[in-house]
Scaffold this motif. Structure first.
Motif, PDB file in Angstrom:
ATOM      1  N   PHE A  93     -15.617  25.681  30.924  1.00  0.00           N
ATOM      2  CA  PHE A  93     -15.538  25.267  29.531  1.00  0.00           C
ATOM      3  C   PHE A  93     -16.916  24.909  28.976  1.00  0.00           C
ATOM      4  O   PHE A  93     -17.246  25.272  27.844  1.00  0.00           O
ATOM      5  CB  PHE A  93     -14.591  24.071  29.373  1.00  0.00           C
ATOM      6  N   ILE A  94     -17.723  24.206  29.762  1.00  0.00           N
ATOM      7  CA  ILE A  94     -19.074  23.842  29.315  1.00  0.00           C
ATOM      8  C   ILE A  94     -19.896  25.097  29.055  1.00  0.00           C
ATOM      9  O   ILE A  94     -20.636  25.192  28.059  1.00  0.00           O
ATOM     10  CB  ILE A  94     -19.769  22.942  30.355  1.00  0.00           C
ATOM     11  N   HIS A  95     -19.752  26.090  29.922  1.00  0.00           N
ATOM     12  CA  HIS A  95     -20.454  27.363  29.713  1.00  0.00           C
ATOM     13  C   HIS A  95     -19.964  28.025  28.430  1.00  0.00           C
ATOM     14  O   HIS A  95     -20.770  28.553  27.642  1.00  0.00           O
ATOM     15  CB  HIS A  95     -20.229  28.279  30.913  1.00  0.00           C
ATOM     16  N   TRP A  96     -18.645  27.996  28.203  1.00  0.00           N
ATOM     17  CA  TRP A  96     -18.070  28.570  26.977  1.00  0.00           C
ATOM     18  C   TRP A  96     -18.606  27.837  25.759  1.00  0.00           C
ATOM     19  O   TRP A  96     -18.962  28.462  24.758  1.00  0.00           O
ATOM     20  CB  TRP A  96     -16.547  28.460  27.043  1.00  0.00           C
ATOM     21  N   ARG A  97     -18.671  26.523  25.841  1.00  0.00           N
ATOM     22  CA  ARG A  97     -19.105  25.705  24.700  1.00  0.00           C
ATOM     23  C   ARG A  97     -20.534  26.054  24.275  1.00  0.00           C
ATOM     24  O   ARG A  97     -20.842  26.060  23.076  1.00  0.00           O
ATOM     25  CB  ARG A  97     -19.020  24.218  25.084  1.00  0.00           C
ATOM     26  N   VAL A 105     -17.335  20.384  17.451  1.00  0.00           N
ATOM     27  CA  VAL A 105     -16.116  20.230  18.247  1.00  0.00           C
ATOM     28  C   VAL A 105     -15.785  18.737  18.347  1.00  0.00           C
ATOM     29  O   VAL A 105     -16.635  17.935  18.718  1.00  0.00           O
ATOM     30  CB  VAL A 105     -16.260  20.835  19.653  1.00  0.00           C
ATOM     31  N   SER A 106     -14.555  18.395  17.995  1.00  0.00           N
ATOM     32  CA  SER A 106     -14.097  17.006  18.064  1.00  0.00           C
ATOM     33  C   SER A 106     -12.838  16.931  18.914  1.00  0.00           C
ATOM     34  O   SER A 106     -11.945  17.783  18.801  1.00  0.00           O
ATOM     35  CB  SER A 106     -13.803  16.452  16.670  1.00  0.00           C
ATOM     36  N   HIS A 121     -19.961  14.316  26.140  1.00  0.00           N
ATOM     37  CA  HIS A 121     -21.249  14.459  25.469  1.00  0.00           C
ATOM     38  C   HIS A 121     -22.022  15.648  26.028  1.00  0.00           C
ATOM     39  O   HIS A 121     -22.754  16.318  25.298  1.00  0.00           O
ATOM     40  CB  HIS A 121     -22.062  13.179  25.609  1.00  0.00           C
ATOM     41  N   GLN A 122     -21.843  15.909  27.321  1.00  0.00           N
ATOM     42  CA  GLN A 122     -22.479  17.083  27.925  1.00  0.00           C
ATOM     43  C   GLN A 122     -22.004  18.364  27.232  1.00  0.00           C
ATOM     44  O   GLN A 122     -22.767  19.315  27.078  1.00  0.00           O
ATOM     45  CB  GLN A 122     -22.141  17.155  29.420  1.00  0.00           C
ATOM     46  N   GLY A 123     -20.756  18.361  26.794  1.00  0.00           N
ATOM     47  CA  GLY A 123     -20.200  19.516  26.100  1.00  0.00           C
ATOM     48  C   GLY A 123     -20.399  19.456  24.591  1.00  0.00           C
ATOM     49  O   GLY A 123     -19.826  20.262  23.868  1.00  0.00           O
ATOM     50  N   ILE A 124     -21.211  18.517  24.133  1.00  0.00           N
ATOM     51  CA  ILE A 124     -21.476  18.325  22.692  1.00  0.00           C
ATOM     52  C   ILE A 124     -20.145  18.196  21.953  1.00  0.00           C
ATOM     53  O   ILE A 124     -19.844  18.934  21.007  1.00  0.00           O
ATOM     54  CB  ILE A 124     -22.339  19.458  22.103  1.00  0.00           C
ATOM     55  N   ILE A 125     -19.334  17.252  22.404  1.00  0.00           N
ATOM     56  CA  ILE A 125     -18.005  17.025  21.848  1.00  0.00           C
ATOM     57  C   ILE A 125     -17.946  15.615  21.257  1.00  0.00           C
ATOM     58  O   ILE A 125     -18.238  14.634  21.941  1.00  0.00           O
ATOM     59  CB  ILE A 125     -16.929  17.171  22.941  1.00  0.00           C
TER      60      ILE A 125
END
Length: 223
Positions: A93-97, A105-106, A121-125
């Motif tokens: 998912f992180i790679h997809w993000r 993204v929320s 936060h690593q996934g900029i969420i």
């Protein structure tokens, strides 16, 4: 118009119901999904239950499809983004993000969202307990609301709503649905490896069934 979608007007807003178990809010350029449950397949496999390994990839493929169709500026996930502790599906998912860096993204936290805040936060969420965007309040579970929350129209997930259709004899089938009552709405589960809960709609409720990649009003099937 998005293929096989159905327009639905709610609180003077044009919403598009998508057969990919998602909702697109046209005015706000916002895509909403509920209950992806990413990581669930790996969680089950870890505990010795054989689950096809490609379910997780199909969830991300479906997200790719609806993002391409709608070109949203904001993706709102109504809880249960991730089903378990960190595993390879979270890394997927992180790679997809990273491929959608311009997309906001929320996440409205659900009961399965147990990861530490730093992981999101690593996934900029963006992470919220509740998210208010007038005229709606987005939550995961309507049962966790206060009286003050009920001043707005609520859209939630968690329940994985479905309706049961009965045919001749003992024939019956369950189909996922979008539910819109007088005070709140519930989106179908987005994840491809989730159960469903049969709901009992009231006469004035609007129910839209997902059947064979089409969105059909429940009243149409019952007429």
């Amino acid at each position: 118009m998005i293929p096989n979608s159905r327009a639905f007007n709610l609180k003077h807003q044009r919403l598009w119901l998508l057969p990919q178990h998602a909702l697109y809010w046209q005015k706000k350029k916002t895509l909403l999904v509920a209950d992806p449950h990413i990581g669930k397949t790996s969680h089950f496999r870890k505990n010795g239950i054989a689950v096809p390994d490609d379910v997780a990839e199909s969830n991300l493929d479906n997200l790719d499809t609806i993002i391409e169709l709608t070109d949203p500026e904001h993706l709102v996930i109504l809880g249960d983004l991730f089903h378990s502790d960190i595993n390879k599906e979270w890394k997927q998912f992180i790679h997809w993000r990273k491929g959608y860096s311009q997309l906001e993204v929320s996440l409205v936290i659900g009961n399965h969202d147990i990861l530490e805040t730093k992981n999101y936060h690593q996934g900029i969420i963006n992470v919220f307990k509740k998210l208010s965007i007038n005229p709606f309040l987005f939550v995961h579970d309507i049962n966790a609301l206060t009286d003050q929350d009920k001043n707005k129209y609520i859209i939630s997930g968690h329940i994985h709503p479905a309706v049961q259709l009965k045919g001749r004899g003992r024939q019956a089938m369950k189909l996922p649905c979008f539910y819109f009552g007088q005070q709140y709405g519930i989106l179908p589960a987005f994840g491809g490896f989730t159960g469903t809960h049969v709901i009992e709609p009231q006469e004035k409720d609007d129910i839209f069934i997902i059947a064979d990649s089409n969105i059909l009003p429940a009243r149409q099937l019952n007429s």
